[in-house]
Design an enzyme around this catalytic site. Structure first.
Site, PDB file in Angstrom:
ATOM      1  N   SER A  43     -55.750   9.655  -8.164  1.00 23.43           N
ATOM      2  CA  SER A  43     -56.338   8.722  -7.204  1.00 23.43           C
ATOM      3  C   SER A  43     -55.795   7.311  -7.402  1.00 23.43           C
ATOM      4  O   SER A  43     -55.603   6.571  -6.440  1.00 23.43           O
ATOM      5  CB  SER A  43     -57.849   8.635  -7.378  1.00 23.43           C
ATOM      6  OG  SER A  43     -58.435   9.888  -7.369  1.00 23.43           O
TER       7      SER A  43
ATOM      8  N   HIS B 103     -52.027  13.228  -2.581  1.00 19.56           N
ATOM      9  CA  HIS B 103     -53.410  12.797  -2.799  1.00 19.56           C
ATOM     10  C   HIS B 103     -54.316  13.410  -1.740  1.00 19.56           C
ATOM     11  O   HIS B 103     -54.345  12.961  -0.596  1.00 19.56           O
ATOM     12  CB  HIS B 103     -53.475  11.259  -2.779  1.00 19.56           C
ATOM     13  CG  HIS B 103     -54.835  10.717  -3.067  1.00 19.56           C
ATOM     14  ND1 HIS B 103     -55.355   9.634  -2.420  1.00 19.56           N
ATOM     15  CD2 HIS B 103     -55.778  11.130  -3.939  1.00 19.56           C
ATOM     16  CE1 HIS B 103     -56.571   9.404  -2.879  1.00 19.56           C
ATOM     17  NE2 HIS B 103     -56.843  10.285  -3.800  1.00 19.56           N
TER      18      HIS B 103
ATOM     19  N   GLU C 183     -52.426  11.934   1.351  1.00 18.83           N
ATOM     20  CA  GLU C 183     -51.465  10.846   1.188  1.00 18.83           C
ATOM     21  C   GLU C 183     -50.267  11.389   0.387  1.00 18.83           C
ATOM     22  O   GLU C 183     -50.452  11.985  -0.677  1.00 18.83           O
ATOM     23  CB  GLU C 183     -52.111   9.665   0.461  1.00 18.83           C
ATOM     24  CG  GLU C 183     -53.114   8.927   1.340  1.00 18.83           C
ATOM     25  CD  GLU C 183     -53.783   7.746   0.641  1.00 18.83           C
ATOM     26  OE1 GLU C 183     -54.025   6.724   1.297  1.00 18.83           O
ATOM     27  OE2 GLU C 183     -54.073   7.855  -0.574  1.00 18.83           O
TER      28      GLU C 183
ATOM     29  N   ASN D  25     -57.666   4.150  -0.767  1.00 16.49           N
ATOM     30  CA  ASN D  25     -58.570   3.624  -1.790  1.00 16.49           C
ATOM     31  C   ASN D  25     -58.355   2.134  -2.037  1.00 16.49           C
ATOM     32  O   ASN D  25     -59.266   1.439  -2.463  1.00 16.49           O
ATOM     33  CB  ASN D  25     -58.412   4.413  -3.095  1.00 16.49           C
ATOM     34  CG  ASN D  25     -59.167   5.735  -3.049  1.00 16.49           C
ATOM     35  OD1 ASN D  25     -60.028   5.933  -2.196  1.00 16.49           O
ATOM     36  ND2 ASN D  25     -58.832   6.653  -3.942  1.00 16.49           N
TER      37      ASN D  25
END
Ligand code: NAI
Length: 687
Positions: free
Chosen positions: A412, A433, A445, A483
């Site tokens: 992450s 991801h 991702e 994120n």
């Protein structure tokens, strides 16, 4: 879910509709790959076919489609301008009015204009695996060629209103039960057609002339208001369908058409259509188009926790062989049980058949011996978020895998460049991801390192698309696209709380915008401890950007780490199930403000939304400037697919444009003044 085709129309010169007449029966074949969309060339072709059928006074005329499906929709690439002639409603009215009765012979997905075409025919026969639906609401539209007026005349008002408003397809047996089909067949459609013609029933009354019985739609309206979550077309579709009970077909269709054309220009429909097109282009980066992806048969997943199990289930669902590797046999058993639970859930809900569930179980194995992965084409690591644990896994994988097998990390926050350093064959290494739950969430991702080859990227994109995912390319930075923006979002929410907003008001305001939940509800759901650890790392490394609000840390210190934490409390009190605002939190926040001497301000819901959106759009703009994301639509896809940003608002960047960049600049100036030195301004917000 299948959607109308985005394929540009094939041009009038290409023959896309063929008509053959034999023994007084016509066979009209539409051949407009990939999904036989009702482009202008098809509409013209149908008009010409109709002329031939009428001239020959055929006894029947069957409409079939070449390829994998009957007509699966209109041609949405036409939607940006005025529709070229002939218009679909006129074509369908002419088919219905023909002295020759038409038979729709269907397979695949009969959607939107495809279903409208079928409803204009006298009879409808379909392969048992066919699906039927009016998915226009998914693009912020309603049907525009009589769909809302003919469907209730065939299957009844309540069922038709539900199909038009929720956009979900129904299968052939349900549609037959509804009275939408005259015959369901399996096997050769031409044989089924011949059989149907041999025992041809009397021609029914034209659909448009049939009466519609009124129905009480109150409960359906409540259901649709809830599920639409601010998208306006579902209720418009419902109400337009309801007109069929009180108006003639002609009157109702006129209103339907006008509403359809008005909605084409609406911000919501433009937003949804832009995301729809972008989800096709973003998932196929131009520079990779010429590269043939390597085939992927066998997938190794390392780590069978929450993410590993979800990724394994997604890989099994798309027909891959999957080997899960864990630390020891006990953990492998636990990982296996997680995957089996997902398969069992899919089976119980009817999403998959027994055979499919069995096939998935047979294609799956779990253990602790890396030798089982020797012929894997890709390995995806989803172990603890610890660089040393991950590096040890990569080393073991490099020892057993072939040199061409891809190695991906699901990290992450860690830098894929750093964790793959020193590994043999670094060109085949990348980040993939996934989002939780990985068997359901579509976003992935795709993170190339500085040395990942384009071949690796092309294969990874094709693999992710094959899983039914929406892969989006992102460069390397803390948190990648999604994120990283989430961190800015949370930071601004904390600044608002520090300066006077209640966390509950912040959540309410963001829900008011259409987010499924606010930032504090989300923290309670996912747990506060991971972001706490992340903040500690950033503080220790001196990389925290500006003003630090440690109210969340104080919650963690007293064990309020969210729904699943031992205290079953976080920002909310979850001890009695549903999360309740907690006076204890209000008191903690008030004490914090007093201690830090922050001036208590009041913020309206609009100010909260504008200030949070300014932080989001600023971070997204920085991400674009740094080349981390390739386009603003990529950012919008990430946030609408991975973080619940309402699709009908088009994503943060589209929303900002629609709201007006002047207003966004004003809001950014306010957050900058509120927390001086905390925001690096993107180019659009400078000066
Ligand atoms: P988890 O704690 O549920 O699962 C991790 C699994 O890895 C455990 O089953 C553990 O036994 C196994 N494991 C640990 N060391 C291992 C080793 N040396 N060899 C084989 N297996 C080993 O963690 P989760 O949530 O599944 O996260 C995994 C990765 O995915 C992390 O890097 C995380 O940052 C990332 N991630 C997590 C998301 C989430 O929502 N939880 C979302 C996206 C990425």
């Amino acid at each position: 879910m299948p959607m109308p085709s985005a394929t540009p129309e094939t041009g009038p010169e290409k023959q896309v509709v063929d008509v053959r007449i034999e023994n007084g029966h016509a066979l009209v074949t539409i051949d407009n790959p990939p999904v036989n969309a009702l482009a202008v060339s098809v509409r013209k072709g149908l008009m010409q076919a109709l002329e031939a059928v009428n001239q020959a006074r055929c006894k029947t005329a069957a409409i079939v489609c070449a390829g994998r499906t009957f007509v699966a929709g209109g041609d949405i690439s036409e939607f940006a301008g005025p529709p070229p002639l002939p218009h679909l409603p006129d074509v369908l009215d002419a088919i219905e009015a023909s002295a020759t009765p038409f038979i729709a012979v269907m397979h695949g997905t009969v959607l939107g204009g495809g279903l409208e075409l079928a409803l204009a025919c006298a009879w409808r026969i379909a392969d048992g695996k066919t699906k039927f639906g009016l998915p226009e609401v998914n693009l912020g539209l309603i049907p525009g060629a009589g769909g809302t007026q003919r469907l209730p005349r065939v299957i009844g008002l309540e069922r038709a209103a539900r199909m038009a408003a929720n956009g979900k397809p129904v299968n052939a047996s349900t549609f037959e039960e509804f009275g939408g089909l005259d015959l369901v067949f399996s096997g050769d459609p031409m044989a089924a057609l011949a059989g149907f013609r041999d025992a041809l029933p009397a021609r029914p009354a034209n659909t448009s002339t049939r009466p519609v019985e009124d129905a009480d739609l109150t409960a359906l309206k409540a259901e649709i208001t809830k599920s639409a979550k601010g998208s306006n077309s579902p209720m418009i579709a419902l109400e337009t369908t309801a007109l069929a009970a009180t108006m003639s077909f002609e009157e109702g269709s006129k209103i339907e058409r006008r509403t359809h054309l008005d909605l084409r220009d609406s911000a919501q429909s433009r937003a949804l259509r832009r995301l729809f097109f972008a989800s096709r282009s973003v998932t196929r980066p131009a520079r990779l188009k010429a590269i043939e992806p390597a085939p992927i048969h066998h997938v190794a997943i390392v780590g069978g926790g929450l993410m590993g199990a979800g990724i394994a289930a997604a890989s099994l669902a798309s027909g891959h062989r999957v080997t899960m590797l864990e630390r020891d046999t006990e953990s492998a058993q636990a990982g296996k049980a997680r995957v089996e639970a997902i398969i069992a859930k899919d089976l119980a809900s009817g999403r998959i058949s027994n055979d499919k569930a069995e096939a998935r179980r047979a294609a799956f194995s779990a253990g602790a011996d890396y030798a089982a992965a020797v012929d894997a084409d890709i390995a995806i690591e989803a172990v603890f978020e610890d660089p040393e644990v991950k590096r040890a896994v990569f080393k073991q994988l490099s020892d057993v895998l072939s040199e061409t097998a891809l190695i991906a990390t699901n990290t992450s926050y860690l830098d894929p460049n750093m964790i793959s350093q020193g590994m043999p064959g670094p060109g085949r290494f990348l980040g993939l991801h996934f989002f939780s739950p990985a068997n359901i969430m579509k976003l992935v991702e795709v993170v190339g390192t500085s040395v990942t080859t384009d071949q690796t990227m092309a294969t990874a994109f094709a693999f992710a698309r094959g899983l039914g995912k929406i892969p989006v390319e992102t460069g390397v930075c803390g948190g990648f696209i999604g994120n990283r923006i989430l961190s800015a979002y949370r930071r601004q929410a904390d600044y608002l709380v520090a300066d006077g907003a209640s966390p509950y008001d912040v959540d309410k305001a963001m829900r008011g915008l259409g987010m499924p939940m606010g930032p504090y509800e989300l923290q309670d759901l996912t747990g506060l401890q991971i972001s706490w650890a992340n903040r500690k790392r950033q503080l220790a490394a001196g990389t925290w950007p500006g003003r630090y609000v440690d109210i969340a840390d104080k919650l963690c210190e007293i064990g309020r780490q969210g729904r699943g934490s031992p205290a079953t409390k976080g920002w909310y009190d979850h001890t009695s199930g549903a999360g309740k605002p907690d006076p204890e939190i209000e008191a903690m926040v008030a004490a914090w403000r007093k201690e830090h001497g922050t001036a208590q301000q009041t913020f309206t819901a609009d100010e909260i939304v504008m200030r949070i959106m300014a932080a989001i759009v600023n971070e997204a703009s920085l991400i674009l400037e740094e080349g981390i994301a390739t386009s603003d639509t990529a950012v919008d896809i990430v946030w609408s697919e991975g973080y619940g940003f309402p699709k009908h608002l088009g994503g943060p960047m589209f929303w900002a444009e629609e709201t007006g960049m002047d207003r966004m600049r004003e809001a950014f100036a306010a957050i900058d003044a509120q927390s001086p030195g905390s925001w690096k301004a993107a180019g659009v917000f400078k000066g």
